[in-house]
Write an enzyme that holds these catalytic residues in place. Sequence first.
Site: not given
Length: 137
Positions: A12, A16, A63, A67, A82, A130
């Site tokens: 993965h 964030r 993922e 937070n 990207h 992209e």
Amino acid sequence: MTAASGQFRNMHTMIRVFDLDRSIKFYTEMLGMTLLRRDDYPGGKFTNAFVGYGPEETDTVIELTYNWGREEPYELGTGFGHLALGVNDIYAVCAALEKQGAKIPRPPGPMQHGTTHIAFVEDPDGYKIELIGLDTM
């Protein structure tokens, strides 16, 4: 041991995000991914959501890490480039994304130094994705 020996697999990519629900909506509704799982970690004060086109056991996924209590969006920095997704009929895909309100800072068209057609779309946090026209490669 080398990567060629089959001991490694890309699992993965983590990014964030500022608004997890908005990001999940973007990746699932606009890009057609599936929300594979969402886990809260109260002790660490964060939530992870995994989205992708297939199960984590066989496919590389994204993922999304949220937070808790973050008051400001993240700065993207200069190191990240990207994510890339292959699509058929890049022009129709971009038209549909634009109709849904997606930002497309680089409309579909041929690469400057090639024949493959590409475009860039931004997710809600400004991460670039992209789109590569599989039928133009």
